[in-house]
Scaffold this active site. Structure first.
Site, PDB file in Angstrom:
ATOM      1  N   LYS A 163       0.848  -1.196   0.000  1.00  0.00           N
ATOM      2  CA  LYS A 163       0.000   0.000   0.000  1.00  0.00           C
ATOM      3  C   LYS A 163       0.883   1.245   0.000  1.00  0.00           C
ATOM      4  O   LYS A 163       1.894   1.303   0.708  1.00  0.00           O
ATOM      5  CB  LYS A 163      -0.909  -0.038   1.227  1.00  0.00           C
ATOM      6  CG  LYS A 163      -1.938   1.083   1.322  1.00  0.00           C
ATOM      7  CD  LYS A 163      -2.801   0.866   2.562  1.00  0.00           C
ATOM      8  CE  LYS A 163      -3.875   1.935   2.726  1.00  0.00           C
ATOM      9  NZ  LYS A 163      -4.719   1.682   3.918  1.00  0.00           N
TER      10      LYS A 163
ATOM     11  N   SER B  17      -9.639  -0.923   7.384  1.00  0.00           N
ATOM     12  CA  SER B  17      -9.101  -0.882   6.018  1.00  0.00           C
ATOM     13  C   SER B  17      -8.385  -2.159   5.594  1.00  0.00           C
ATOM     14  O   SER B  17      -8.096  -2.335   4.410  1.00  0.00           O
ATOM     15  CB  SER B  17      -8.147   0.303   5.872  1.00  0.00           C
ATOM     16  OG  SER B  17      -8.822   1.518   6.099  1.00  0.00           O
TER      17      SER B  17
ATOM     18  N   SER C  41      -9.399   1.590   3.216  1.00  0.00           N
ATOM     19  CA  SER C  41      -8.624   2.431   2.323  1.00  0.00           C
ATOM     20  C   SER C  41      -7.640   1.634   1.469  1.00  0.00           C
ATOM     21  O   SER C  41      -7.092   2.151   0.489  1.00  0.00           O
ATOM     22  CB  SER C  41      -7.844   3.474   3.147  1.00  0.00           C
ATOM     23  OG  SER C  41      -6.964   2.854   4.071  1.00  0.00           O
TER      24      SER C  41
END
Length: 608
Positions: free
Chosen positions: A76, A174, A150
């Site tokens: 990420k 997330s 997210s």
């Protein structure tokens, strides 16, 4: 997509053992990127020549010392990878990282190879995956749906079979919501288990690096590598990577009482959750309905004063100087924090502490919890109409978890009646990551699903690695301390670990003792072949915990040496001979659990 082995770690390592090369796998990775053709997944891809050099540096195939040898993964883009840009999905914030985040370094040292950096809700603020200035990743199962955030890019990259696993982060869900929406596993470790050094913070006191994987076995392999205390992270903790072995036969599993379950009108998701609960019951576990109002009150705190202010504090200087660089929704959330005061923050902390005190005995009353991962699936059109409300609803069963210092794992449980993925999340107190993962593996295996959106079959569960902690003492339990029974909580409170089920030798007789509350049996040793083989469980405790446990045992019970049918022996429960006067001999039932289960039949006979 181009042909090749499935990307679960066992299949990849079998491919390498048969002579396959990392170059072959790179061809698969980049072939799948092209075939998926989703420009929203990656914000940066590794250079093929640098990847080849990293693969060459691994040396010969060695999955023993490098358990992630040759395994491709994604990161990420709020987690640093040396030589790659970190943007947190905000182009004006971008910088090129000089060093790997601690967790990335550990995974590389174990042989894993970073394919690229993935898209996210900007500054990891959101559960929807659409709050990015870049193209939005497409949900791997149904492009009409939000991908979840997210950690949107990491989840989709994994679900599409581009990588074996991916790192996300998880402050409010997330690492779980995108997993549930894309038919993959999402492991959220205990807070502090993975270092957050080298991670752009959202709420630093709550942030976790999380793992998206195709299987629970793979997620746990990553956990074993990455769960390390890190002096560079002030919030790092020592969390043991144990407990993923044998699962107790009966677990007490907390579920929200029916009146407290929230699906916002999604009856299909509600039915899928009920089906998952039926599966757990069918596996022999005991469901305990728990009021969930206070859990929801904790969840509501996350977007009140203290923790919204913490998000703002993480990027305050940049936000104050470049507010126009932020996504409109992110800007609105962070901007609201500028009016908050220190008093607001302390009031939030006080409210949380009061709720923690109320919920601590509730959390301790069961082995773990099972909740829906998300209450519903939402479409991109839904988010356009209600960008804040739908995001908030997605966090119904996730927002409270880190505030209460719990671990969790989202796991696919089947397909809804409309064909969309169904998922539940298993939650437990900090440090019980192995227990939640072990039950998640059982659920995933029972569901028998294909992996993500790949069509690859779920491989058989691998043999769980043996726990490495030495010096534990075996304890044989026979009655109310068995898993799922009333007094098993005493073992749980001492962090005892289930080892195995067993049977005694045939030199024992079992009695239902009179006047015991809760009801208890007593086991007494007799001559060989003068008794029966009694079903027991073997648990393990540290010496200190064993001493504390034994000191609390009331008369007429005691601890002696119990001989098992496999020829081994261990310390375990026996009863004083005087206690069997007036007790009922229940040896013929073969164990306390069988005797308790027969109670309705015995009552019926008595009434007849």
């Amino acid at each position: 997509m181009t042909a090749g082995p499935p990307f679960d770690i066992a299949s990849l390592h079998a491919f390498y053992a048969d002579g396959g090369t990392v170059a072959d796998i790179f061809d698969q990775v980049f072939g799948r990127i092209a075939a998926v053709n989703d420009p929203g997944i990656f914000l940066h891809l590794a250079d093929r020549s640098k990847l080849a050099a990293e693969a060459e540096a691994l040396g010969a195939f060695d999955p023993i010392t490098k358990p992630l040898w040759g395994v491709p993964f994604a990161v990420k883009d709020n987690i640093d990878v040396a030589g790659m840009p970190t943007t947190a999905a905000c182009p004006d914030y971008a910088y090129v990282a000089e060093n790997d985040a601690t967790v990335v370094r550990l995974l590389k040292d174990a042989g894993a190879l970073v394919i690229g950096k993935t898209n996210l809700d900007q500054f990891a603020t959101g559960l929807v995956g659409v709050r990015s200035p870049y193209p939005i990743p497409r949900n791997a199962i149904d492009a009409r749906l939000v991908p979840g955030g997210s950690s949107s890019g990491s989840a989709v990259a994994t679900a599409q079979g581009i990588v074996s696993f991916a790192l996300g982060t998880d402050t409010a869900g997330s690492g779980r919501i995108p997993a549930g929406l894309n038919n993959i596993v999402g492991l959220k470790p205990s807070v502090g288990a993975f270092s957050t050094a080298g991670v752009v913070p959202a709420c630093r006191t709550l942030d976790c690096v999380s793992v998206f994987a195709l299987t629970v076995d793979d997620a746990w392999t990553v956990f074993r590598v990455a769960a390390r205390h890190d002096p560079a992270d002030a919030y790092s903790k020592t969390i043991s990577a144990t407990g993923f072995g044998s699962l107790p036969p009966v677990l007490s599993i907390g579920v929200p009482v029916k009146d407290d379950r929230q699906f916002f009108g999604d009856t299909v998701m509600e039915a899928a959750y009920e089906a998952a609960l039926s599966t757990l019951s069918g596996l022999g576990h005991r469901l305990v309905e728990v009021p969930f109002g206070d859990f929801y009150r904790v969840a509501n705190l996350l977007y009140d004063g203290a923790w919204v202010a913490e998000r703002y504090a993480a990027v305050k200087d940049f936000f104050d100087a470049r507010e126009d660089s932020f996504h409109p929704v992110t800007r609105k959330i962070y901007g609201a924090a500028k009016s908050l005061t220190a008093a607001d923050a302390f009031n939030g902390l006080y409210a949380l502490q009061a709720l923690k005190q109320t919920l601590q005995p509730v959390i301790a009353s069961v082995d773990l919890f099972c909740v829906p991962t998300a209450p519903s699936h939402y479409t991109l059109a839904d988010l356009e109409a209600e960008p804040i409300r739908e995001n908030s609803r997605l966090g119904t069963y996730t927002n409270f978890v880190n505030l209460l210092d719990m671990c969790g794992i989202a796991v696919p449980t089947g397909t809804r009646a409309d064909g969309l993925p169904a998922s539940v999340t298993l939650l437990a107190a900090s440090g019980r990551d192995g227990l939640t993962a072990a039950l998640a593996r059982e659920l995933h295996q029972t569901a028998g699903l294909t992996l993500g959106a790949t069509g690859w079959p779920l491989p058989p569960a691998a043999k769980a690695p043996a726990d490495s902690e030495q010096g534990l003492i075996d304890l044989v339990v026979v009655g109310a301390h068995l898993s799922g029974m009333q007094l098993n909580v005493q073992l749980r409170d001492l962090d005892a670990r289930f080892s195995r089920t067993a049977r005694t030798s045939d030199a024992y007789r079992l009695y239902a003792l009179a006047g015991q509350v809760p009801a208890k049996p007593g086991m007494i040793r007799v001559e060989a072949r003068q008794g029966g083989k009694i079903d027991v469980e073997v648990w393990q405790l540290t010496p200190a915990a064993f001493g504390a446990f034994v000191a609390a045992i009331p008369s007429p019970l005691g601890i002696g040496t119990v001989h098992l049918s496999d020829g081994t022996s261990a310390k375990g429960f026996l009863v004083e001979p005087a206690a069997i006067a007036g007790a009922s001999d229940i040896t013929a039932y073969g164990g306390w659990r069988n005797y308790v289960a027969s109670e309705p039949e015995r009552r019926a006979r008595s009434a007849g």
